[in-house]
Each structure stands twice: as structure tokens, then as C-alpha cells.
Design an enzyme around this catalytic site. Sequence first.
Site, PDB file in Angstrom:
ATOM      1  N   ASP A  43       5.738  19.334   6.242  1.00 33.44           N
ATOM      2  CA  ASP A  43       4.463  18.719   5.643  1.00 33.44           C
ATOM      3  C   ASP A  43       5.146  17.721   4.326  1.00 33.44           C
ATOM      4  O   ASP A  43       5.920  18.530   3.384  1.00 33.44           O
ATOM      5  CB  ASP A  43       3.647  19.927   5.211  1.00 33.44           C
ATOM      6  CG  ASP A  43       2.410  19.170   4.468  1.00 33.44           C
ATOM      7  OD1 ASP A  43       2.271  18.138   4.072  1.00 33.44           O
ATOM      8  OD2 ASP A  43       1.468  20.060   4.632  1.00 33.44           O
TER       9      ASP A  43
ATOM     10  N   ARG B  97       3.266  16.083   2.137  1.00 34.54           N
ATOM     11  CA  ARG B  97       2.232  15.776   1.129  1.00 34.54           C
ATOM     12  C   ARG B  97       2.740  16.472  -0.372  1.00 34.54           C
ATOM     13  O   ARG B  97       3.472  17.382  -0.333  1.00 34.54           O
ATOM     14  CB  ARG B  97       1.109  16.347   1.593  1.00 34.54           C
ATOM     15  CG  ARG B  97       0.364  15.826   2.624  1.00 34.54           C
ATOM     16  CD  ARG B  97      -0.907  16.335   3.142  1.00 34.54           C
ATOM     17  NE  ARG B  97      -0.743  17.630   3.689  1.00 34.54           N
ATOM     18  CZ  ARG B  97      -1.462  18.425   4.066  1.00 34.54           C
ATOM     19  NH1 ARG B  97      -3.069  18.049   4.501  1.00 34.54           N
ATOM     20  NH2 ARG B  97      -1.357  19.453   4.584  1.00 34.54           N
TER      21      ARG B  97
END
Length: 187
Positions: free
Chosen positions: A121, A123
Site C-alpha cells: 500500500d 497511500r
Amino acid sequence: MNIEISQIANLPSKFGHFKVKAFKEGAKEHLVIYKDNLDEVPIVRVHSECLTGDAIGSLKCDCGEQLEYALNLANKTNGMVIYLRQEGRNIGLLNKINAYALQDDGLNTVEANHQLGFRTDERTYEMVTYILHHFGIKKIKLLTNNPDKISSISDIEIVQRVPIIMKSNTHNEDYLNIKKDELGHLL
């Protein structure tokens, strides 16, 4: 942070009448959708962009359903949706579609990101804290299943985590299991 902030505009929608404000961070433009009379401790959904789920109704994920649920809830509870432009866990649309192709060949969502050279991930959530400070919000009820969002929001008191559980379907069942088993989502 060098952030450019838009004016406030009205946004009547099928989910309710909202106010909107955009925050430009480099090349990314994030959107905040909120009720004019925000609750003192509002329910806040931090939603990462998912063009295939949000706009096209993809059944491979639960993103579009989560966004619709969050907008309906924000309307009913005088809450807020922070729409972060972080497509495909922040790998971009082109790489997300390449990840989809790898998933079609048998990899799961995490394995596909790794195969493409990305972390599980990519983000980040610093912008969330910036936005909440901009609105003078000190406490929130966070609408999420993602423990990374909970731990990444700083200087804001999360008084409650509100789960956001969507029904699975035959196309996203494995994806949701990976989110739970490998990403630690609270499903």
C-alpha cells in the site's frame, strides 16, 4: 506543505446537498464533501480514489459501495467525506489496471502490487490531518476498516471507529479476504 485551497461551492447530489472544497497538493487535487452544519464530532470517511469502483461500479472491490454509503451517512449525520486522489492504493490508474491483469492471471491484490515493484500500500494520510485542521476539527468518528488510517491520522482525536462493511460478491470475495487476512482490515 504547499497547499492551494479552492473556494467553497455548493454541491447538490443524489446523496444530499453538500458543500465542497478542493485542496491541491502538488499534482494531486483532493476533494472534501461536507455538510454546512458539521457535527461537533463529525463522522469522517477518508476515501481513496477508485475510478473503476467509484465511477464505473466495478464488482472487483467494495470501494464504490463504501463511497455511496459514506455520502449517505455524511448527509444524515452532518459529516464529511475526504476524497483523496490516491488511485489504486496510490500506484496510479495505469499500474492499477496492470495489477488487475496480474490478478486475472491468479495473483492476489498484494502479490500483484509487489510484482509491479510497489509496496502493498503506497497511500499516505498527512493530507487528512491538514484538512481536518483547516476545518478546525479536533475530534472525529472515523468511518473505516483500515487500521493504517487510524494510526496515520495525527493530532486529531479519533473518539470512535465506525465500521463500514459491504456485502461481498463472487468477484470481490477473495479481495476482501486478502484485505482482512493480509492487510489487517477490521472486517
